[in-house]
Design an enzyme around this catalytic site. Structure first.
Site, mmCIF file in Angstrom:
data_model
loop_
_atom_site.group_PDB
_atom_site.id
_atom_site.type_symbol
_atom_site.label_atom_id
_atom_site.label_comp_id
_atom_site.label_asym_id
_atom_site.label_seq_id
_atom_site.Cartn_x
_atom_site.Cartn_y
_atom_site.Cartn_z
ATOM 1 N N GLY A 12 0.823 -1.255 -0.121
ATOM 2 C CA GLY A 12 -0.072 0.072 0.051
ATOM 3 C C GLY A 12 0.744 1.355 0.032
ATOM 4 O O GLY A 12 0.252 2.402 0.427
ATOM 5 N N ASN A 14 1.356 3.171 -2.675
ATOM 6 C CA ASN A 14 0.743 4.073 -3.354
ATOM 7 C C ASN A 14 -0.497 4.548 -2.666
ATOM 8 O O ASN A 14 -0.928 5.764 -2.879
ATOM 9 C CB ASN A 14 0.379 3.349 -4.499
ATOM 10 C CG ASN A 14 1.442 3.172 -5.760
ATOM 11 O OD1 ASN A 14 1.716 4.099 -6.341
ATOM 12 N ND2 ASN A 14 1.800 1.977 -5.887
ATOM 13 N N LYS A 78 -6.396 -8.348 -8.891
ATOM 14 C CA LYS A 78 -7.472 -9.336 -9.390
ATOM 15 C C LYS A 78 -7.834 -8.473 -10.564
ATOM 16 O O LYS A 78 -8.078 -7.042 -10.668
ATOM 17 C CB LYS A 78 -8.460 -9.484 -8.462
ATOM 18 C CG LYS A 78 -7.953 -10.031 -6.955
ATOM 19 C CD LYS A 78 -7.773 -11.620 -7.239
ATOM 20 C CE LYS A 78 -9.116 -12.043 -7.234
ATOM 21 N NZ LYS A 78 -8.721 -13.866 -7.207
ATOM 22 N N ILE A 79 -8.579 -9.091 -11.732
ATOM 23 C CA ILE A 79 -9.282 -8.531 -12.637
ATOM 24 C C ILE A 79 -10.895 -8.056 -12.398
ATOM 25 O O ILE A 79 -11.577 -9.202 -11.758
ATOM 26 C CB ILE A 79 -9.409 -9.304 -13.892
ATOM 27 C CG1 ILE A 79 -7.873 -9.814 -14.473
ATOM 28 C CG2 ILE A 79 -10.041 -8.732 -15.008
ATOM 29 C CD1 ILE A 79 -6.780 -8.369 -15.024
ATOM 30 N N LEU A 80 -11.232 -7.060 -12.429
ATOM 31 C CA LEU A 80 -12.502 -6.796 -12.040
ATOM 32 C C LEU A 80 -13.637 -7.177 -12.922
ATOM 33 O O LEU A 80 -13.563 -7.440 -14.170
ATOM 34 C CB LEU A 80 -12.720 -5.056 -11.931
ATOM 35 C CG LEU A 80 -12.008 -4.365 -10.810
ATOM 36 C CD1 LEU A 80 -11.998 -2.902 -10.923
ATOM 37 C CD2 LEU A 80 -12.205 -5.080 -9.431
ATOM 38 N N ASN A 94 -6.046 2.766 -12.666
ATOM 39 C CA ASN A 94 -4.834 1.655 -12.343
ATOM 40 C C ASN A 94 -3.553 2.281 -12.434
ATOM 41 O O ASN A 94 -3.271 3.001 -13.531
ATOM 42 C CB ASN A 94 -5.256 0.230 -12.936
ATOM 43 C CG ASN A 94 -4.129 -0.735 -12.660
ATOM 44 O OD1 ASN A 94 -3.906 -1.032 -11.272
ATOM 45 N ND2 ASN A 94 -3.418 -1.235 -13.812
ATOM 46 N N HIS A 96 0.459 1.009 -13.134
ATOM 47 C CA HIS A 96 1.083 -0.289 -13.632
ATOM 48 C C HIS A 96 2.625 0.219 -13.636
ATOM 49 O O HIS A 96 2.776 1.200 -14.140
ATOM 50 C CB HIS A 96 0.594 -0.877 -14.926
ATOM 51 C CG HIS A 96 1.230 -2.074 -15.346
ATOM 52 N ND1 HIS A 96 1.049 -3.307 -14.785
ATOM 53 C CD2 HIS A 96 2.394 -2.118 -15.967
ATOM 54 C CE1 HIS A 96 1.835 -4.317 -15.223
ATOM 55 N NE2 HIS A 96 2.553 -3.457 -15.974
HETATM 56 C C1 GRF Z 1 3.326 -1.143 -7.326
HETATM 57 O O1 GRF Z 1 4.413 -1.451 -8.247
HETATM 58 C C2 GRF Z 1 2.089 -1.215 -8.362
HETATM 59 O O2 GRF Z 1 2.457 -0.710 -9.388
HETATM 60 C C3 GRF Z 1 2.159 -2.742 -8.618
HETATM 61 O O3 GRF Z 1 2.233 -3.414 -7.402
HETATM 62 C C4 GRF Z 1 3.025 -2.385 -6.612
HETATM 63 C C5 GRF Z 1 2.109 -2.036 -5.476
HETATM 64 O O4 GRF Z 1 2.864 -1.341 -4.533
HETATM 65 N N1 GRF Z 1 0.651 -3.065 -9.351
HETATM 66 P P1 GRF Z 1 2.262 -1.025 -3.201
HETATM 67 O O5 GRF Z 1 1.293 -1.661 -2.776
HETATM 68 O O6 GRF Z 1 1.465 0.103 -3.664
HETATM 69 O O7 GRF Z 1 3.579 -0.378 -2.353
#
Ligand code: GRF
Length: 192
Positions: A12, A14, A78-80, A94, A96
């Site tokens: 988490g 992000n 997961k895919i929604l 999202n 990525h």
């Molecule tokens: C991030 O690299 C995100 O882009 C990818 O998984 C990681 C999640 O990191 N989908 P966090 O859980 O936000 O630290």
């Protein structure tokens, strides 16, 4: 004020970046819910520390009974379901950790993405925010940030890209909340 739900599957960082941006009013919105498909992940602790309601997301269809202004997938793996994506067309963002359409789609998540980048020998990598469509990592691209791959390995590039992700996600969510994003077919414009 817009209400945001964030979906996670892991640490988490992000999510934390969005929480901090909302609390310092850089983003004029409120994260009202955090969902995780996995129990006991650190991202849930981050939400609870900030008084945000958390949910264990088992039935993805249940999102059809919600009415958030925006859903953010922050490391959600997961895919929604189709009907959730249709209900929230151009309202699910999202993040990525690659420059889509490279190194994305089925099987490309977390460190696997960065290892593939190193193994392929590309000279630049980065991150992408996009609106979620039915397939994995296929929706209209909102923003990308890039960096040069130097004498890196998967671990070092993951750390550098994660920093870019945090910036990219905050700027993308802020633009959405401020109504500055326009989508025409696959083309996304962000107005200043
Ligand atoms: C991030 O690299 C995100 O882009 C990818 O998984 C990681 C999640 O990191 N989908 P966090 O859980 O936000 O630290």
């Amino acid at each position: 004020m817009m209400n945001i739900a964030v979906l996670i599957s892991g640490s988490g960082s992000n999510l934390q970046t969005l929480i901090d941006a909302c609390e310092r009013k850089e983003i004029d919105a409120k994260i009202v819910s955090v969902y995780s498909n996995k129990k006991n992940v650190y991202g849930l602790n981050r939400a609870e520390k900030h008084g945000i309601k958390t949910y264990h997301l088992e039935d993805l269809e249940s999102l059809c009974d919600t009415n958030y202004d925006l859903i953010v997938l922050a490391g959600f793996l997961k895919i929604l379901p189709k009907n959730v994506v249709e209900k929230y067309e151009h309202k699910i963002i999202n993040i990525h950790p690659s420059l889509i359409p490279s190194f994305c789609g089925k099987g490309y998540y977390g460190m696997k993405v960065h290892q593939a980048v190193i193994d392929y020998g590309v000279k630049v990598t980065g991150c992408t925010t996009h609106f979620v469509s039915e397939g994995a990592d296929e929706g209209p691209i909102i923003m990308q940030k890039w960096l040069q791959v130097e004498d890196d390995d998967a671990q070092s590039i993951q750390k550098k890209v994660l920093e870019l992700e945090h910036q990219c996600l905050v700027e993308s969510v802020k633009a959405f909340v401020e109504g500055r994003i326009e989508v025409k077919d696959r083309k996304v414009s962000i107005h200043e």
